[in-house]
Design an enzyme around this catalytic site. Structure first.
Site, PDB file in Angstrom:
ATOM      1  N   ARG A  82     -10.887  15.670   8.914  1.00 14.69           N
ATOM      2  CA  ARG A  82     -10.250  14.456   9.440  1.00 14.69           C
ATOM      3  C   ARG A  82      -8.854  14.823   9.908  1.00 14.69           C
ATOM      4  O   ARG A  82      -8.149  15.583   9.232  1.00 14.69           O
ATOM      5  CB  ARG A  82     -10.115  13.405   8.329  1.00 14.69           C
ATOM      6  CG  ARG A  82     -11.320  12.535   8.199  1.00 14.69           C
ATOM      7  CD  ARG A  82     -11.064  11.442   7.194  1.00 14.69           C
ATOM      8  NE  ARG A  82     -10.540  11.940   5.919  1.00 14.69           N
ATOM      9  CZ  ARG A  82     -10.646  11.312   4.765  1.00 14.69           C
ATOM     10  NH1 ARG A  82     -11.243  10.150   4.707  1.00 14.69           N
ATOM     11  NH2 ARG A  82     -10.146  11.819   3.668  1.00 14.69           N
ATOM     12  N   ALA A 131       3.364  -4.044  -5.274  1.00 19.39           N
ATOM     13  CA  ALA A 131       2.714  -4.773  -4.173  1.00 19.39           C
ATOM     14  C   ALA A 131       2.933  -4.088  -2.827  1.00 19.39           C
ATOM     15  O   ALA A 131       4.066  -3.827  -2.426  1.00 19.39           O
ATOM     16  CB  ALA A 131       3.259  -6.198  -4.112  1.00 19.39           C
ATOM     17  N   TYR A 189       1.984   3.990   7.090  1.00 23.30           N
ATOM     18  CA  TYR A 189       2.008   3.719   5.638  1.00 23.30           C
ATOM     19  C   TYR A 189       3.092   4.567   4.971  1.00 23.30           C
ATOM     20  O   TYR A 189       3.952   4.058   4.242  1.00 23.30           O
ATOM     21  CB  TYR A 189       0.627   4.005   5.029  1.00 23.30           C
ATOM     22  CG  TYR A 189       0.631   4.044   3.515  1.00 23.30           C
ATOM     23  CD1 TYR A 189       0.899   2.901   2.763  1.00 23.30           C
ATOM     24  CD2 TYR A 189       0.380   5.240   2.825  1.00 23.30           C
ATOM     25  CE1 TYR A 189       0.916   2.942   1.372  1.00 23.30           C
ATOM     26  CE2 TYR A 189       0.390   5.294   1.442  1.00 23.30           C
ATOM     27  CZ  TYR A 189       0.666   4.139   0.720  1.00 23.30           C
ATOM     28  OH  TYR A 189       0.698   4.197  -0.661  1.00 23.30           O
ATOM     29  N   THR A 213       4.999   7.226  -2.712  1.00 24.59           N
ATOM     30  CA  THR A 213       3.755   7.977  -2.508  1.00 24.59           C
ATOM     31  C   THR A 213       4.020   9.378  -1.978  1.00 24.59           C
ATOM     32  O   THR A 213       5.032   9.608  -1.282  1.00 24.59           O
ATOM     33  CB  THR A 213       2.848   7.220  -1.514  1.00 24.59           C
ATOM     34  OG1 THR A 213       1.843   8.112  -1.037  1.00 24.59           O
ATOM     35  CG2 THR A 213       3.608   6.702  -0.307  1.00 24.59           C
TER      36      THR A 213
HETATM   37  N1  LIG Z   1      -3.857   4.138  -5.359  1.00 26.64           N
HETATM   38  C1  LIG Z   1      -3.224   5.266  -5.106  1.00 26.64           C
HETATM   39  O1  LIG Z   1      -3.772   6.374  -5.207  1.00 26.64           O
HETATM   40  C2  LIG Z   1      -1.769   5.228  -4.709  1.00 26.64           C
HETATM   41  C3  LIG Z   1      -1.122   6.438  -4.387  1.00 26.64           C
HETATM   42  C4  LIG Z   1       0.229   6.401  -4.014  1.00 26.64           C
HETATM   43  C5  LIG Z   1       0.927   5.193  -4.006  1.00 26.64           C
HETATM   44  N2  LIG Z   1       0.267   4.026  -4.311  1.00 26.64           N
HETATM   45  C6  LIG Z   1       1.018   2.771  -4.273  1.00 26.64           C
HETATM   46  O2  LIG Z   1       0.840   2.123  -5.522  1.00 26.64           O
HETATM   47  C7  LIG Z   1       0.847   0.699  -5.338  1.00 26.64           C
HETATM   48  C8  LIG Z   1      -0.392   0.086  -5.976  1.00 26.64           C
HETATM   49  O3  LIG Z   1      -1.553   0.662  -5.391  1.00 26.64           O
HETATM   50  P1  LIG Z   1      -2.987   0.090  -5.740  1.00 26.64           P
HETATM   51  O4  LIG Z   1      -3.978   1.179  -5.456  1.00 26.64           O
HETATM   52  O5  LIG Z   1      -2.946  -0.560  -7.083  1.00 26.64           O
HETATM   53  O6  LIG Z   1      -3.116  -1.024  -4.596  1.00 26.64           O
HETATM   54  P2  LIG Z   1      -3.904  -2.428  -4.659  1.00 26.64           P
HETATM   55  O7  LIG Z   1      -4.178  -2.797  -3.244  1.00 26.64           O
HETATM   56  O8  LIG Z   1      -5.048  -2.346  -5.600  1.00 26.64           O
HETATM   57  O9  LIG Z   1      -2.830  -3.409  -5.270  1.00 26.64           O
HETATM   58  C9  LIG Z   1      -1.764  -3.938  -4.505  1.00 26.64           C
HETATM   59  C10 LIG Z   1      -1.595  -5.390  -4.910  1.00 26.64           C
HETATM   60  O10 LIG Z   1      -0.454  -5.927  -4.225  1.00 26.64           O
HETATM   61  C11 LIG Z   1      -0.784  -7.220  -3.725  1.00 26.64           C
HETATM   62  N3  LIG Z   1       0.102  -7.456  -2.572  1.00 26.64           N
HETATM   63  C12 LIG Z   1       0.129  -6.742  -1.403  1.00 26.64           C
HETATM   64  N4  LIG Z   1       1.137  -7.195  -0.639  1.00 26.64           N
HETATM   65  C13 LIG Z   1       1.731  -8.213  -1.305  1.00 26.64           C
HETATM   66  C14 LIG Z   1       2.837  -9.062  -1.043  1.00 26.64           C
HETATM   67  N5  LIG Z   1       3.567  -8.956   0.080  1.00 26.64           N
HETATM   68  N6  LIG Z   1       3.197  -9.975  -1.980  1.00 26.64           N
HETATM   69  C15 LIG Z   1       2.496 -10.097  -3.133  1.00 26.64           C
HETATM   70  N7  LIG Z   1       1.436  -9.318  -3.428  1.00 26.64           N
HETATM   71  C16 LIG Z   1       1.063  -8.379  -2.533  1.00 26.64           C
HETATM   72  C17 LIG Z   1      -2.266  -7.177  -3.422  1.00 26.64           C
HETATM   73  O11 LIG Z   1      -2.871  -8.444  -3.433  1.00 26.64           O
HETATM   74  C18 LIG Z   1      -2.785  -6.274  -4.547  1.00 26.64           C
HETATM   75  O12 LIG Z   1      -3.141  -7.028  -5.689  1.00 26.64           O
HETATM   76  C19 LIG Z   1       0.949   0.473  -3.829  1.00 26.64           C
HETATM   77  O13 LIG Z   1       2.301   0.225  -3.530  1.00 26.64           O
HETATM   78  C20 LIG Z   1       0.501   1.796  -3.233  1.00 26.64           C
HETATM   79  O14 LIG Z   1       1.108   2.028  -1.982  1.00 26.64           O
HETATM   80  C21 LIG Z   1      -1.059   4.043  -4.653  1.00 26.64           C
END
Ligand SMILES: NC(=O)c1ccc[n+]([C@@H]2O[C@H](COP(=O)([O-])OP(=O)(O)OC[C@H]3O[C@@H](n4cnc5c(N)ncnc54)[C@H](O)[C@@H]3O)[C@@H](O)[C@H]2O)c1
Length: 329
Positions: free
Chosen positions: A280, A74, A141, A117
């Protein structure tokens, strides 16, 4: 005993829940649905709607589900939004995580896998990037995630909370059930596929004069099922008493923006109009991870490394879910 998956209604977390259930684990999901979708939560997981920083709720979940470990996905994850609303990012990604880990430790739950990340590295001085590369993020971030890494180190020393922080590069692809449906979408592969599907007129290629083979920026794309397998292996590592560590998760192979567009054209059989625009600010030419350490510590290697397989899985999911998860937040 159950595993708590925070952010289990989001893109990567929802796919990991599937993998945990397939591995025979009991799963509880904690998500406030701020960015996720109720429909993405697997029906066999016990769902708690709420925030990670809700002490009473986390204590209740630990009691009701006899938690053994937590995979903490999350967070808010838009780099641009973190520049204009840093307070929200530090509060949600750092403060909420601190309270979550305190509450878990108080309940005796001392195994955590954390979604970190590659944004914690900032502008790379060396590519592929190893874990001991200096960490100096260039946006709130990245800082919010780096602070959590530091917090986890302190919590290990003081409270014996063991963790694996996984520094993902670009998560991509889909499972049969779970795919990417962010609003707004900022990730390249779903944007390119939305163009192929006729839902967007064209894709912007930011920068075409980088020192890369075709001039466009190069990124490391990793399939979400490969990410999920690394989380399963991280849990196994912690359960056998493994030490806390920080690991990169990437393919080790970079693909350029133009290669992604060309692959999408091939996979979908559709045209993908694009326009080259300026660079960017803060976009490094190449971001590729060295995942040797994950191989050594966890025995992990990506099993779906080809860009073609990643794009195809995302396209198939998009075909089956033309409206994403619909309006079902
Ligand atoms: N997508 C990528 O390429 C990527 C790359 C590096 C790191 N990440 C990390 O991986 C994780 C998941 O990424 P994602 O793409 O699935 O993101 P996402 O936004 O699809 O999922 C995050 C989820 O967390 C929930 N959430 C956010 N804050 C919350 C809180 N305080 N309490 C309860 N729920 C909460 C949101 O409702 C959402 O369902 C994140 O921590 C992100 O920083 C993602």
């Amino acid at each position: 005993m159950a595993v708590l998956v925070t952010g289990g209604a989001g893109y990567i977390g929802s796919a990991f829940v599937e993998q945990l259930l397939a591995a025979g684990e009991k799963v509880a999901v904690l998500d406030d649905l701020s960015r996720g979708h109720r429909a993405a939560v697997h029906p066999e997981a016990v769902f708690y709607e709420g925030r990670t920083g809700d002490r009473a709720l986390v204590a209740r979940i630990a009691r009701e589900q006899a938690l053994d470990a937590c995979a903490h996905f999350a967070a808010f994850a838009y780099v641009g939004e973190s520049m204009t609303e840093p307070a929200r990012y530090y509060e949600n990604n750092f403060t909420q995580a601190q309270v979550l880990f305190e509450s878990l430790a108080a309940a005796g739950v001392k195994k955590v896998v954390f979604s970190s990340t590659c944004a914690t590295y900032g502008v790379p001085k060396q590519v592929p990037i190893p874990e001991d590369h200096p960490q100096w993020p260039i946006n709130p971030y990245g800082w919010s995630k780096l602070f959590v890494e530091r917090l986890l180190e302190s919590f290990d020393r003081a409270y014996g909370l063991k963790s694996v922080a996984l520094r993902y590069f670009n998560a991509a692809g889909a499972t049969a059930r779970c795919g990417e449906a962010h609003d707004p979408e900022t990730h390249l592969i779903p944007l390119v596929l939305a163009v192929a599907a006729g839902r967007r007129p064209r894709v912007s290629v930011f920068g075409s004069d980088y020192d890369t083979p075709d001039g466009s920026a190069v990124r490391d794309y990793i399939h979400i099922e490969d990410l999920g397998e690394a989380h399963l292996l991280s849990l196994a590592h912690l359960r056998r008493g493994g030490v806390s560590c920080f690991l990169n998760l990437g393919n080790g192979t970079g693909y350029s923006v133009l290669e992604v567009i060309e692959t999408a054209r091939r996979v979908t059989g559709r045209e993908v109009p694009f326009e080259k625009v300026g660079r960017r600010e803060g976009d490094p030419p190449r971001l590729v991870g060295d995942a040797t350490k994950a191989r050594e510590v966890l025995g992990w290697a990506p099993r779906r490394p080809s860009l073609e397989a990643i794009v195809r899985s995302a396209w198939e999911w998009m075909q089956r879910h033309p409206d994403g998860y619909g309006t079902g937040r």
